[in-house]
Each structure stands twice: as C-alpha cells, then as structure tokens.
Motif scaffolding. Structure first.
Motif, PDB file in Angstrom:
ATOM      1  N   GLU A 143      53.236  -4.801 -24.701  1.00 39.56           N
ATOM      2  CA  GLU A 143      52.025  -5.635 -24.787  1.00 39.56           C
ATOM      3  C   GLU A 143      52.387  -7.081 -25.117  1.00 39.56           C
ATOM      4  OE1 GLU A 143      48.145  -4.508 -27.215  1.00 39.56           O
ATOM      5  OE2 GLU A 143      49.538  -5.781 -28.343  1.00 39.56           O
ATOM      6  N   ASP A 144      53.298  -7.269 -26.066  1.00 41.57           N
ATOM      7  CA  ASP A 144      53.705  -8.633 -26.434  1.00 41.57           C
ATOM      8  C   ASP A 144      54.430  -9.330 -25.292  1.00 41.57           C
ATOM      9  OD1 ASP A 144      54.405  -8.203 -30.007  1.00 41.57           O
ATOM     10  OD2 ASP A 144      52.568  -8.633 -28.892  1.00 41.57           O
ATOM     11  N   ILE A 145      55.273  -8.583 -24.588  1.00 43.60           N
ATOM     12  CA  ILE A 145      56.005  -9.178 -23.459  1.00 43.60           C
ATOM     13  C   ILE A 145      55.009  -9.675 -22.415  1.00 43.60           C
ATOM     14  CG2 ILE A 145      57.595  -8.763 -21.541  1.00 43.60           C
ATOM     15  CD1 ILE A 145      58.989  -6.682 -23.296  1.00 43.60           C
ATOM     16  N   VAL A 146      54.066  -8.813 -22.074  1.00 38.76           N
ATOM     17  CA  VAL A 146      53.068  -9.183 -21.059  1.00 38.76           C
ATOM     18  C   VAL A 146      52.178 -10.313 -21.566  1.00 38.76           C
ATOM     19  CG1 VAL A 146      51.080  -8.349 -19.751  1.00 38.76           C
ATOM     20  CG2 VAL A 146      53.084  -6.914 -19.980  1.00 38.76           C
ATOM     21  N   ASP A 147      51.862 -10.279 -22.856  1.00 44.41           N
ATOM     22  CA  ASP A 147      51.016 -11.318 -23.450  1.00 44.41           C
ATOM     23  C   ASP A 147      51.692 -12.687 -23.382  1.00 44.41           C
ATOM     24  OD1 ASP A 147      49.542 -12.041 -26.641  1.00 44.41           O
ATOM     25  OD2 ASP A 147      48.581 -11.918 -24.690  1.00 44.41           O
ATOM     26  N   ILE A 148      52.993 -12.703 -23.648  1.00 43.41           N
ATOM     27  CA  ILE A 148      53.713 -13.985 -23.625  1.00 43.41           C
ATOM     28  C   ILE A 148      53.923 -14.449 -22.188  1.00 43.41           C
ATOM     29  CG2 ILE A 148      55.931 -15.122 -24.091  1.00 43.41           C
ATOM     30  CD1 ILE A 148      56.174 -13.368 -26.597  1.00 43.41           C
ATOM     31  N   LEU A 149      54.358 -13.525 -21.324  1.00 42.43           N
ATOM     32  CA  LEU A 149      54.732 -13.961 -19.982  1.00 42.43           C
ATOM     33  C   LEU A 149      53.540 -14.148 -19.054  1.00 42.43           C
ATOM     34  CD1 LEU A 149      57.972 -11.853 -19.466  1.00 42.43           C
ATOM     35  CD2 LEU A 149      57.754 -14.234 -20.162  1.00 42.43           C
ATOM     36  N   GLY A 150      52.507 -13.375 -19.286  1.00 42.46           N
ATOM     37  CA  GLY A 150      51.256 -13.609 -18.548  1.00 42.46           C
ATOM     38  C   GLY A 150      51.331 -13.442 -17.054  1.00 42.46           C
TER      39      GLY A 150
END
Lengths: 270, 211
Positions: free
Chosen positions: A189-196
């Motif tokens: 979730e954090d990876i996707v949140d940061i990379l968008g």
C-alpha cells in the motif's frame, strides 16, 4: 497492440531481466507475437536468462552498425514457435555505442512486425536509459519492496512522465511474504501510495525464479502453476484484461483513486 | 519683500540610475513655493545639472497631473530645463501580493519546486523531493519530502499538508526537530506547521480528523 514497452527500474539487481523474460513468454503463451530487446549493452544477460545464449549469434550493435539485418539478429525461442523472438545485447560494447537513430529504426520496424516489443532497459538514468525510454509507447517500472528501490523508481517515473508515455505501470518484484506480514518491509500500500502508478503485478521472492534464471528456463516452461499464473495474469493486465490483484488478501489501488478520494473527503468535510 | 524660508527636506534631490530625481513633500501646503525652491537650486547648480536628465515626483504620494504640468512649465520657463514625471516605488504603502503558484502533480524524488509566492500543490511531495517558497506552502496530499517555507526568513509563513512525515521542514530560518514529530501525524491527518514563540509547532486540523 504493435506497441513498444520499456521495462526499467533505476537501480540494477531488481529483477528487470527476469521480469522481461517471463512476461515475454507469458504474452507469447497468450497468443501474442513478442520481440524482446536487450538494451543493456555491455552487460548482456537477457539471452542467458532465456536460455538462448548459444543461439544468439548476432546482437543489437551488429544491427545498429549495419553489420547484419534485424532478421539475422532475431533469435527465435523455439519453445514458442513463431511467437517469441529476442535480440541480444553486445558484450563487447558500451551503452554509448548504441546509435540512437538506428535504435529508433529497429524499434519502429519491430513494432510493425510484432504485437509487443519489450525493451529490457539498462540500469541507471544515463544514455542507454534515455535512448530506451524515448522509443517506448509504455513503461513498466519494476521495484523491490525496499526504500532505496522505491526512491529510485520514483525518480525514474519522474523522468518518464516527461516523455508523455501512454501508460506507466508497476510491478513489485521479490516480495518476501513473511517480512511483509511482520511489517518489517515497506508495505504494498505504501509503495503504491508513494509511486502513484497502476500496479499490475506482485511477484513473490522465490528460489524457483532464481533457479529458472540460472538454467535459462523461464518459470512458465516449468511445472509451478502458481508462479506461471502470476506472470500470465501480469500479461493479461498488460493487454488490457482485468484480473484482480491479490497477495494473501492484500489489494493494491492506484494513487489517483486514493488522491481523489482523499480530496473529495477533504472538501466534503464540514 | 523677504520670502519665508521653507523647511529643510521638503525638496530633495536624489541621484537615480537615469539621472536626478526631485522629490517634493506634498504635505507642504504652498506648492508654488516648493517649485520656487526647486528652481532656485537648479539655477545655483546649473553646471552640475546640465547634461543630466531631471525627473520629479512626490515624496509621500504621487504628484497629480496638474502638479506635474505646473512643475514642468515653470521649471522650463525659468531654467530652460525639461523635467520628466517619475513614479517611485511605494513599497511601504502598498504590498504587492504575488499570485500563488499552483501545481497539479506529485513531486517525485529528485524534483524541486521553487517560488517567491505561495505554493499550492495538488499532489504529494515524495521522499527525495523538495519545495521552496518565500511564502506559505499548501499541500493537498502527503508531505514526505522536504518543505521550506518563508525563505529566507519570513516566520509568518505556514506549511499545510494532508499527512506529515517530512524529511526536512523549515519556516524561515527555523527548522523542525524531526525527532519530536508524532508518527501518528504521518497518515490521514490534515496538519499545519506554524511558528509560535520562536519554535515550529504542528497542529492537527481537528475538523478534518479521520475517525
């Protein structure tokens, strides 16, 4: 269709080449015609991972220098007759030896002949990377679940965004499920949140993939159904099919959805 | 007939880039007297002023059209010098507010945004990204990178974000002590940073608080 896709990651050692090999095989197994180009001149390894080293007599630089034709350099993977071809990189040259106009012509011709042309991009953000991204319609960025890989990929996405590519999609590779559950590594979730960018694949850390690369037999030619399915699902998403993403029940969502939800929530608050 | 002497500094001659600027104190009620003073000084130092371009303006407020017309006519007639109107910048009276810079994207690692005006960002500031402003910074997204407001030293500026886990944060010359930052601020809380008592403090916007 008739698209070129660059697979890139910023730092090396993330599993780009393995992803290119297995995704290439998966697309071909789904019935699409695929050409794979190893643009990592000087550190050639796509043909090794594919098990085609002995058959790849000619390479990319031979073509760019006019020493042979594209057909001479296209090595067929006979395990998928007529569907999967590879142009190996040169071991004896450097990335700066890729003539960018010749490279452009090669990719243009491959795009006409194949449904998908996948460019295995060199690591880094220098000349070889720039030549590769300028010839791609879409990009797939490969990240590992560690903060420095995420930082590098974020940088790479920032550069690619300026090329105004049709799509930028994400694959998270080498996910250690135990560490993920224990929250000892950065979450999906954090990876996707940061990379968008849109997540199209989560590949677990697996000794089977390591062994497969070592013996030159992509996992889809092996017996592991689970791993094969992961790559077939990635390929399905690439061609526009909808397959839900799960990893032990975790779901990935794209940042644009999250941001819009957040913004809506903010403005709807009294 | 003896003329009343006028006070000092109701007529000032000032060197400027293009020539010489004559400033008149418009608070002094006898405008004609001011002009007579100007003419007297111009005549006294004729050699000094010859060749220079002469401008005229008011000290506390701009001269109006009639005043300028009268000055130009009289000075031209009495001294043979052409005088040009001028506008000094009156920063203390009117603060020029620059429109904010609006950015509709996430700032990624290695990217920077710099502005003299306030910055409004619809997106995140990712780790490795930096935002600099001489004014305030409003982030409709997460602050995970670096934010520097009120540069170089305006401590009235604020930083707003939906989620605070910055790598660095400064308002003016003050820097946030990151160790003191509450981890729970990092997600899902609209926060703002402001300077109180010489220190940067972070506040959660209670109305926006997620349950």
């Amino acid at each position: 269709m008739n698209e070129s896709i660059v697979v890139t990651s910023g730092k090396g050692g993330v599993g780009k080449t393995t992803v290119v090999a297995n995704v290439g095989v998966a697309l071909a197994q789904l019935g699409y015609s695929v050409s794979l180009i190893d643009a990592d001149v000087g550190l050639r390894n796509l043909d090794i991972v594919m098990g085609l080293e002995a058959k790849a007599k000619r390479n990319l630089i031979d073509v760019t220098k006019g020493l042979c034709s594209i057909d001479d350099a296209l090595t067929e993977d006979k395990r998928l007759k007529g569907k999967l071809f590879l142009i190996a990189a040169s071991q004896a040259h450097k990335k700066e030896d890729i003539d960018k106009d010749s490279f452009h012509k090669i990719i243009a011709e491959l795009k006409e002949r194949f449904d998908y042309t996948i460019i295995d991009c060199p690591a880094g953000i220098e000349y070889g990377f720039n030549v590769s991204i300028k010839n791609a319609d879409r990009a797939i960025v490969v990240v590992n679940p560690d903060v420095s890989s995420v930082r590098d990929v974020d940088r790479v996405i920032g550069i690619i965004e300026k090329e105004k590519m049709r799509k930028i999609e994400l694959i998270i590779n080498r996910v250690n499920l135990d560490l993920l559950k224990k929250r000892e590594i950065i979450s999906i979730e954090d990876i996707v949140d940061i990379l968008g960018v849109k997540l199209i694949g989560i590949i677990p850390e697996s000794y089977k993939i390591i062994v497969a690369s070592n013996v030159g037999k992509p996992v889809l030619f092996g017996k592991d159904k689970e791993l094969s399915t992961i790559f077939l699902n990635i390929a399905t998403r690439i061609v526009g099919g909808k397959v839900p993403l799960t990893i032990d029940g975790e779901n990935g969502q794209s940042k644009s959805e999250n941001l819009w939800k957040k913004v809506k929530k903010t403005f709807n608050r009294k | 007939m003896a003329s009343r002497t006028i006070p000092d500094n109701v007529v000032i001659f000032r060197g400027i880039e293009n020539g010489i600027l004559i400033l008149l104190d418009t608070g002094f009620k006898d405008y004609e007297k001011l002009l007579k003073e100007v003419i007297s000084r111009l005549k006294k130092n004729k050699k000094f002023f010859s060749g220079a371009k002469i401008f005229i303006d008011g000290m506390k407020r701009p001269l109006d059209e009639d005043e300028i017309g009268m000055a130009r006519k009289l000075i031209s007639y009495k001294c043979g010098i052409e005088v040009f109107p001028y506008r000094i910048s009156r920063e203390k009276e009117k603060i020029e507010i620059k429109p904010p810079l609006i950015i509709e994207k996430t700032l990624r690692a290695g990217q920077e945004m710099n502005s003299e005006s306030d910055i409004i960002l619809f997106g995140d500031v990712n780790p490795g990204a930096r935002v600099f402003s001489s004014g305030s910074i409003f982030i409709y997204g997460r602050l995970r990178g670096e934010a520097y407001a009120g540069q170089p030293d305006d401590r009235k500026s604020i930083i707003v974000a939906d989620g605070f886990s910055p790598m660095a944060l400064s308002i003016g010359s003050l820097s946030l002590d990151l160790e003191s930052l509450d981890e729970s601020l990092s997600k899902n809380n609209f926060c703002y940073a402001t300077v109180i008592g010489g220190e940067i403090k972070i506040f959660v916007v209670q109305k926006m608080k997620d349950e």
